[in-house]
Design an enzyme around this catalytic site. Sequence first.
Site, mmCIF file in Angstrom:
data_model
loop_
_atom_site.group_PDB
_atom_site.id
_atom_site.type_symbol
_atom_site.label_atom_id
_atom_site.label_comp_id
_atom_site.label_asym_id
_atom_site.label_seq_id
_atom_site.Cartn_x
_atom_site.Cartn_y
_atom_site.Cartn_z
ATOM 1 C CE LYS A 174 -30.840 92.651 -31.315
ATOM 2 N NZ LYS A 174 -29.713 92.372 -32.037
ATOM 3 C CD GLU A 249 -36.310 106.865 -36.844
ATOM 4 O OE1 GLU A 249 -35.965 107.704 -38.025
ATOM 5 O OE2 GLU A 249 -37.294 108.068 -36.622
ATOM 6 C CB CYS A 283 -30.905 105.572 -42.074
ATOM 7 S SG CYS A 283 -30.141 107.148 -40.962
ATOM 8 C CD GLU A 390 -31.615 101.194 -46.443
ATOM 9 O OE1 GLU A 390 -32.015 100.353 -46.808
ATOM 10 O OE2 GLU A 390 -31.158 101.857 -45.787
HETATM 11 P P1 NAD Z 1 -31.550 95.040 -39.190
HETATM 12 O O1 NAD Z 1 -33.220 95.227 -39.617
HETATM 13 O O2 NAD Z 1 -30.776 93.558 -40.820
HETATM 14 O O3 NAD Z 1 -31.606 95.141 -37.978
HETATM 15 C C1 NAD Z 1 -32.134 95.851 -37.211
HETATM 16 C C2 NAD Z 1 -31.835 95.714 -35.364
HETATM 17 O O4 NAD Z 1 -33.082 94.298 -34.801
HETATM 18 C C3 NAD Z 1 -30.375 94.574 -35.363
HETATM 19 O O5 NAD Z 1 -30.235 94.458 -33.738
HETATM 20 C C4 NAD Z 1 -31.063 93.289 -35.563
HETATM 21 O O6 NAD Z 1 -30.747 92.260 -34.943
HETATM 22 C C5 NAD Z 1 -32.348 93.395 -35.203
HETATM 23 N N1 NAD Z 1 -33.456 92.674 -35.275
HETATM 24 C C6 NAD Z 1 -33.618 91.487 -36.720
HETATM 25 N N2 NAD Z 1 -34.840 90.690 -36.435
HETATM 26 C C7 NAD Z 1 -35.452 91.454 -35.425
HETATM 27 C C8 NAD Z 1 -36.756 90.704 -35.005
HETATM 28 N N3 NAD Z 1 -37.314 89.881 -35.849
HETATM 29 N N4 NAD Z 1 -37.177 91.509 -33.860
HETATM 30 C C9 NAD Z 1 -36.317 92.181 -33.240
HETATM 31 N N5 NAD Z 1 -35.173 92.462 -34.003
HETATM 32 C C10 NAD Z 1 -34.718 92.288 -35.169
HETATM 33 O O7 NAD Z 1 -30.938 96.123 -40.076
HETATM 34 P P2 NAD Z 1 -29.473 95.865 -40.077
HETATM 35 O O8 NAD Z 1 -28.595 95.762 -41.147
HETATM 36 O O9 NAD Z 1 -29.361 96.563 -38.496
HETATM 37 O O10 NAD Z 1 -29.476 98.124 -40.877
HETATM 38 C C11 NAD Z 1 -29.883 98.340 -42.029
HETATM 39 C C12 NAD Z 1 -30.800 99.335 -41.316
HETATM 40 O O11 NAD Z 1 -31.287 99.973 -41.109
HETATM 41 C C13 NAD Z 1 -31.081 99.790 -43.129
HETATM 42 O O12 NAD Z 1 -31.578 99.552 -43.914
HETATM 43 C C14 NAD Z 1 -31.100 101.639 -42.658
HETATM 44 O O13 NAD Z 1 -31.352 102.336 -43.755
HETATM 45 C C15 NAD Z 1 -31.620 101.567 -41.060
HETATM 46 N N6 NAD Z 1 -31.234 102.769 -40.257
HETATM 47 C C16 NAD Z 1 -32.305 103.683 -39.937
HETATM 48 C C17 NAD Z 1 -31.859 104.655 -39.467
HETATM 49 C C18 NAD Z 1 -32.612 105.801 -39.131
HETATM 50 O O14 NAD Z 1 -32.397 106.497 -38.632
HETATM 51 N N7 NAD Z 1 -34.022 105.580 -40.075
HETATM 52 C C19 NAD Z 1 -30.611 104.681 -38.823
HETATM 53 C C20 NAD Z 1 -29.737 104.002 -39.005
HETATM 54 C C21 NAD Z 1 -30.159 102.729 -39.966
#
Ligand code: NAD
Length: 497
Positions: A174, A249, A283, A390
């Site tokens: 997803k 992550e 991230c 962040e």
């Molecule tokens: P997000 O948490 O809003 O969304 C990430 C994914 O989760 C999307 O596909 C979203 O549709 C899905 N999602 C949202 N709510 C959900 C739920 N209740 N159940 C299941 N899936 C759900 O994050 P974002 O805004 O897309 O990404 C940014 C974040 O990701 C930042 O905090 C960043 O630091 C982090 N990130 C971490 C790494 C790492 O390697 N640690 C890498 C990239 C991004």
Amino acid sequence: MSNTLYIDGQWVAALDGGTRTITCPADGSEVAVVAEATRKDTERAIGAARAAADEQRWASVPAPERGAFLLRVAAELRERAEDFARAESLDTGKRIDESRQDMSDIADCFEYFGRIAAVDAGRVVDAGDADVLSRIVHEPVGVCGLITPWNYPLLQAAWKIAPALAAGNTFVLKPAELTPHTAILMMRVLEDLGLPAGVANLVLGAGGEVGAPLSSDPRVDLVSFTGGLVTGRAIAAEAAATVKKVALELGGKNPNVVFADADYDAALDNALNAAFVHSGQVCSAGARLVIEESIAERFVSDLVRRAEGIRLGGPFDDAAETGALISEAHREKVHAYVERAREQGARVRCGGRSAEGPSADGHLELGEGIFYLPTVIDRCTREMDCVHDEAFGPVVTVETFCTEDEAVAIANDTVYGLAGAVWSQDAGRTQRVAGRLRHGTVWINDFHPYLPQAEWGGMKQSGVGRELGLHGLGEYQETKHIYQNTRPAVTGWFAEH
Ligand code: NAD
């Protein structure tokens, strides 16, 4: 283009016919219309992945052949790299050369897991008894739910897909709803190369609707998530009900610690990269400059001058150095973060607002896209929200220190623990500080590089588990102990009465 869900080896539309229009954040232009699934589609995809796992359609393929398949995927990705890079840039607004680099890194990732797929066949343990054969074997976990963010859409997915397939699992992916294209292209590659139906499945749509069943459905064995901390907590809580394996992550608030004896020019240049590559939507961005007091004024003035000179533009603008933010909602979040820093007494030295005027090559009006100026905020103290939250945008905060102990204390004063860097020409100091930082990756005199063979992941609230490296494969394996008594005998533990 609404048949963009890939379920049980078929390209299908959402059951209720829903669609979503994807736009490019650099200029708001329409990229494509894709399927917008609902929970029912995810449940179908989980069913397909469960059946494929139960019938061992992929797990029964010998590990060396699974590895060879991944090498073919890597070759195909290199062949189709330009199409993938264009799709990634249109969805995210990132510069095309950054997307090309991502595609090369993704192929490297598939090659790495292709090569190690058959390396560890388990081990024999000495039971202390010549009549006992005791073996540790690795098996696939089963059905994996893979949920990924929008900043590195295919890269983050590849870090999950490659080890999941190497280990013999089936999965439902997803991707983030705003950036689905490279995931669709990826499924086409897997299909073209003959992956059995049901092994790889793709659902597209909103997280709460389409992603959530991947953490709650009892037919899923593992949920691997990359994204924000709040979503990560919700997923872990959901997954607890069926005691799934969970890999997280999450975010970071990554300190970039610069001592006065650092190579000044290299530290300055890398501080700029650390904070502003991909407009800070990384991230592991070095969003927290922690700098020795004696050089702070000069260093920050130079950083501000360089940040003000960064050229913004669209993905195909050769003169641009960085691109747009992902969405209007995200820009508002970044701006609210900067405003709060102002209110709490920090000083915004540059940026702090949306970008306007012509893009780097003059072909775009920045005001029509979602651009934000590179922003440097100094006079930050540890009580302020800006050094803890962040921003996930082109914003760097500045804190100063006088001693090594103080530098370490500031760098560790965060709930996150993803990555950090230390800059100094004193090798003893860099090793001491690296050893004391509670972050999953520490760079010394560098920022951002990672290797597919080196584990990546967060300490504290930056996550659970590791991606890449040997542990990255281990996340997708179960460990089983098989104990065989080759000379069965009566134990006599209980007497016959
Ligand atoms: P997000 O948490 O809003 O969304 C990430 C994914 O989760 C999307 O596909 C979203 O549709 C899905 N999602 C949202 N709510 C959900 C739920 N209740 N159940 C299941 N899936 C759900 O994050 P974002 O805004 O897309 O990404 C940014 C974040 O990701 C930042 O905090 C960043 O630091 C982090 N990130 C971490 C790494 C790492 O390697 N640690 C890498 C990239 C991004």
